[in-house]
Design a protein around this motif. Structure first.
Motif, PDB file in Angstrom:
ATOM      1  N   LEU A   1      43.267  -1.788  69.155  1.00 38.84           N
ATOM      2  CA  LEU A   1      44.673  -1.604  69.549  1.00 38.84           C
ATOM      3  C   LEU A   1      44.788  -0.772  70.820  1.00 38.84           C
ATOM      4  N   LEU A   2      44.015   0.302  70.902  1.00 37.97           N
ATOM      5  CA  LEU A   2      44.048   1.148  72.094  1.00 37.97           C
ATOM      6  C   LEU A   2      43.593   0.371  73.330  1.00 37.97           C
TER       7      LEU A   2
ATOM      8  N   THR B   1      43.789  -2.871  73.770  1.00 33.23           N
ATOM      9  CA  THR B   1      44.823  -3.859  74.096  1.00 33.23           C
ATOM     10  C   THR B   1      45.997  -3.217  74.819  1.00 33.23           C
ATOM     11  N   PHE B   2      46.466  -2.080  74.302  1.00 29.56           N
ATOM     12  CA  PHE B   2      47.590  -1.396  74.942  1.00 29.56           C
ATOM     13  C   PHE B   2      47.205  -0.865  76.325  1.00 29.56           C
ATOM     14  N   LEU B   3      45.958  -0.426  76.474  1.00 29.75           N
ATOM     15  CA  LEU B   3      45.506   0.038  77.785  1.00 29.75           C
ATOM     16  C   LEU B   3      45.490  -1.119  78.780  1.00 29.75           C
ATOM     17  N   SER B   4      45.051  -2.287  78.331  1.00 30.46           N
ATOM     18  CA  SER B   4      45.076  -3.474  79.198  1.00 30.46           C
ATOM     19  C   SER B   4      46.498  -3.804  79.632  1.00 30.46           C
ATOM     20  N   LEU B   5      47.429  -3.757  78.667  1.00 34.56           N
ATOM     21  CA  LEU B   5      48.835  -4.008  78.996  1.00 34.56           C
ATOM     22  C   LEU B   5      49.379  -2.954  79.957  1.00 34.56           C
ATOM     23  N   GLY B   6      48.942  -1.710  79.785  1.00 38.20           N
ATOM     24  CA  GLY B   6      49.385  -0.642  80.674  1.00 38.20           C
ATOM     25  C   GLY B   6      48.960  -0.886  82.113  1.00 38.20           C
TER      26      GLY B   6
END
Length: 208
Positions: free
Chosen positions: A125-126, A128-133
């Protein structure tokens, strides 16, 4: 208005934008999962007791992830060359160095997340969210010039933006390394810092 590059169309013009995001997503997720597989392997404790340097195992994971991910990117570039007619292999030496530093940086980030997270689901999850960031803080949705000044400042240092700009100059205009040397040095600094942090966290965890 006349196009600056009239011979480019579709996927060709989007490659400097798509390639960094594909590399980020693959590098973060794959390195995170690979590191967790190693950390939760039954032989991991036995490996730590072996009389070798503590940094040998994270270095081996780093190189393994790099080889697999770069092979995937090579296949993608081959498809772009053969199916979409964009000449990428005429600049392959520069492209290889640029993508190698970029991929190694995000592999290090993914491994750091895995070392700091106890559960696989949390680290995925971290990642994935970092990629989105990185995606949201880039010029993919809004041009940098249209962003608020504070957001523009941080977005201009985003490694995804840096690599996208360098790919534009390299693939479309054939510029040499000297034309984007400052951006490349900044990207190299990111990679070296991430590598040092990774080695520090890995050694500390192994000795805990």
């Amino acid at each position: 208005f006349e196009k600056i590059l009239p011979n480019l169309h579709g996927v060709q013009s989007a490659l400097p934008l798509l390639l960094p995001f594909i590399a980020v997503f693959i590098s973060l997720l794959f390195s995170t999962i690979l590191t967790h597989l190693e950390l939760h392997n039954k032989s991991h404790v036995r490996n730590l007791l072996a009389p070798v340097n503590d940094l040998l195992y994270p270095l081996g994971l780093l190189l393994t992830a790099y080889i697999i991910i770069f092979f995937q990117l090579f296949i993608l570039l081959l498809v772009v060359q053969m199916q979409f007619g964009l000449d990428v292999f005429s600049h392959f030496s520069s492209l290889f160095v640029l993508l190698s530093v970029f991929v190694l940086f995000f592999i290090c980030l993914g491994m750091i997340i895995a070392y700091l997270s106890k559960q696989v689901q949390t680290s995925i999850l971290l990642s994935t969210f970092l990629s989105l960031g990185f995606f949201l803080l880039s010029d993919a949705l809004v041009a940098l010039e249209a962003m608020p000044r504070v957001v523009y400042f941080f977005a201009s240092f985003n490694p995804v933006v840096l690599v996208g700009n360098m790919l534009h100059q390299l693939l479309f205009f054939g510029f040499s390394f000297g034309s984007y040397l400052e951006e490349f040095i900044l990207l190299l600094i990111y990679m070296v810092l991430a590598l040092l942090v990774l080695f520090f966290i890995a050694r500390r965890r192994h000795r805990a």
